[in-house]
Write a protein that holds these residues in place. Structure first.
Motif, short mmCIF file in Angstrom:
data_model
loop_
_atom_site.label_atom_id
_atom_site.label_comp_id
_atom_site.label_asym_id
_atom_site.label_seq_id
_atom_site.Cartn_x
_atom_site.Cartn_y
_atom_site.Cartn_z
N LYS A 149 50.94 47.56 -41.76
CA LYS A 149 50.68 46.68 -42.91
C LYS A 149 51.76 46.88 -43.96
O LYS A 149 52.10 48.02 -44.31
N MET A 151 37.18 53.19 -37.48
CA MET A 151 37.92 52.97 -38.72
C MET A 151 38.42 54.25 -39.39
O MET A 151 39.55 54.30 -39.87
N HIS A 174 42.24 54.41 -38.78
CA HIS A 174 42.95 53.76 -39.87
C HIS A 174 42.94 54.52 -41.20
O HIS A 174 43.99 54.74 -41.81
#
Ligand code: BG6
Length: 474
Positions: A181, A235, A239
């Motif tokens: 990202k 998650m 992440h």
């Protein structure tokens, strides 16, 4: 630099990830002129869901039409489509895939590099890798492996061993798309390109950090995957802890892959094993009624927890992480909260930060992203009264093409170039599973929460005396 000529082999070509992200992303890269000068893509799946070349092209066209930024039309699309073919592969019968890769290589010419993207369920990683080794397809090639990488320390170790029998670590690209990202990468620029911030980026000035990734979506029909995985593995251990690695790392000696990954791994080394007293597991009301979910399921759809990084920079600074499905807003936020000045010079009633919401630096890393700093100013008027103020940078205000590349596009491009900076490393992954062990061994019961809320009530005690930045911080 333009990557070497490539044959990309996409395992799981008919699956959800290929449809939503990979095929549209590859087309976008091609359209943006970022693919190598010559390349081919071979889709693959077990023989039971084999497609013909023509069916695969149609599948790709539908995927791009539904999820892509660019329409599958015109010259660009025709050229892309021409480069697609399909080769089924089962562990017992890899013949069609081997033939399809051979044909694709002849079409590219010379000796293109092979890139295998394993967009398959974790249970299939081992057999695909074994097949790549046995057929010799792996030779000289690189492999992209999707998360979750293992389900605990033992399985991650076993998987690393399997992978390493066929691919040495320099050819392994474990993907965590949060690292692709734009705004997560920008954390490096923010910290190490600016003299303003780095001097205060430590325990002397920061009281606590929040990494908050609430989602509004539920499990979207993914019960089969989700029931066995849960939010912690889906998650947090992937992440959010990887983002924490960027926020907490020491300055690397350079931006090369090794020093960057060394520094992130050192953060994981310094993490204390999780303390289950500081973990809240939640499950949204109605989850047990979803098709495919066990009516007594203890799988969590929400986790909030405290992480401690025991090193010189962060000792005593808690990191609070939260992520869950069916919550009040979709957001992806890092909020660094600063300590108060040593002296309270302003009359107490003049302090709008009396609730502990003083200075903060907030990075919203959802595309297209923004950064905001919150501070206090004098409210105009005859008396000295304070008011909260904000300075905000928005990507969309400053850059025309705020989006740049989508996370997956960026990462596939990096893998083709052989740059591992934004990928995870075996020792780092294993360490994170080790940190997670106390929670995996004795998970607290899940607590129900209402869809559209911010999680079970216990999250407020978890963070006290601080408060969650979301939703009221905005
Ligand atoms: C995926 C998870 O890795 O990331 C999903 O499996 C989650 O459960 C998704 O919704 C979030 O990604 P993004 O790109 O929407 O930030």
């Amino acid at each position: 630099a333009v990557p070497d000529d490539h044959v990309i082999v996409l395992f799981g070509a008919t699956g959800d990830l290929a449809r939503r992200k990979l095929l549209p992303g590859l087309f976008h890269l091609a359209k943006a002129g970022l693919m190598p000068s010559s390349w081919r893509i071979v889709g693959s799946a077990p023989a039971s869901s084999a497609l013909s070349d023509e069916e695969f092209r149609q599948h790709a066209r539908d995927a791009v039409a539904e999820f892509g930024l660019a329409e599958p039309v015109g010259e660009a699309w025709r050229a892309f489509e021409d480069a697609l073919s399909f080769g089924a592969a089962d562990a017992g019968d890899p013949g069609p895939l081997v033939a399809a890769v051979g044909a694709a290589e002849r079409a590219v010419g010379g000796s293109p590099r092979r890139l295998f993207h394993l967009a398959v369920p974790p249970t299939a990683f081992g057999s695909v890798i074994g097949m790549l080794g046995a057929t010799g397809l792996a030779e000289g090639g690189r492999v992209i492996i999707e998360k979750p990488f293992g389900t605990d320390l033992a399985s991650a170790r076993a998987l690393n061993e399997t992978v390493h029998t066929v691919f040495d670590e320099s050819r392994v690209f474990r993907i965590d798309h949060f690292l692709g990202k734009e705004s997560v990468d920008n954390i490096l620029a923010l910290r190490f390109a600016n003299g303003l911030l780095e001097p205060v980026w430590n325990r002397d000035h920061i009281s606590h950090v929040q990494i908050d990734v609430p989602e509004t979506i539920g499990i979207e029909g993914r019960a089969g995957f989700f029931e066995g995985t849960g939010t912690f593995r889906d998650m947090i251990v992937t992440h959010l802890l990887q983002v924490l690695g960027f926020v907490a790392m020491e300055p690397p000696t350079s931006l090369a892959a090794r020093p960057l990954r060394d520094e992130r791994c050192k953060v994981f080394e310094a993490m204390r094993p999780l303390d289950v007293r500081h973990v809240v597991r939640g499950q949204y009301e109605g989850y047990r009624d979803e098709p495919g979910v066990d009516p007594r399921s203890q799988t969590e759809t929400f986790v909030a927890l405290r992480v401690e990084v025991d090193n010189w920079r962060w000792a005593g600074v808690p990191f609070y992480l939260r992520s869950g499905k069916s919550l009040g807003q979709r957001r992806q936020v890092v909020a660094l909260h600063f300590r108060e000045p040593p002296l309270r010079m302003f009359p107490v009633d003049a302090r709008p930060d009396a609730d502990g919401r003083g200075n903060a630096l907030v990075v919203d890393f959802d595309d297209p992203g923004w950064i905001s700093s919150r501070f206090l100013v004098k409210r105009p008027g005859p008396t000295m009264r304070l008011a909260p103020a904000e300075m905000t940078f928005r990507y969309t205000d400053s850059f025309q093409k705020a989006h740049g590349l989508e996370a997956y596009e960026r990462l596939i491009l990096e893998a083709m170039s052989g740059d591992q900076s934004l990928f995870t490393r075996s020792d780092g992954i294993e360490r994170l599973w080790q940190v997670a062990e106390p929670l995996l061994d004795s998970p607290p019961d899940v607590q129900p929460y209402a869809p559209g809320s911010w999680g079970p009530d216990a999250i407020n005690d978890l963070i006290a005396p601080h408060r969650w930045y979301l939703p009221d911080g905005k």
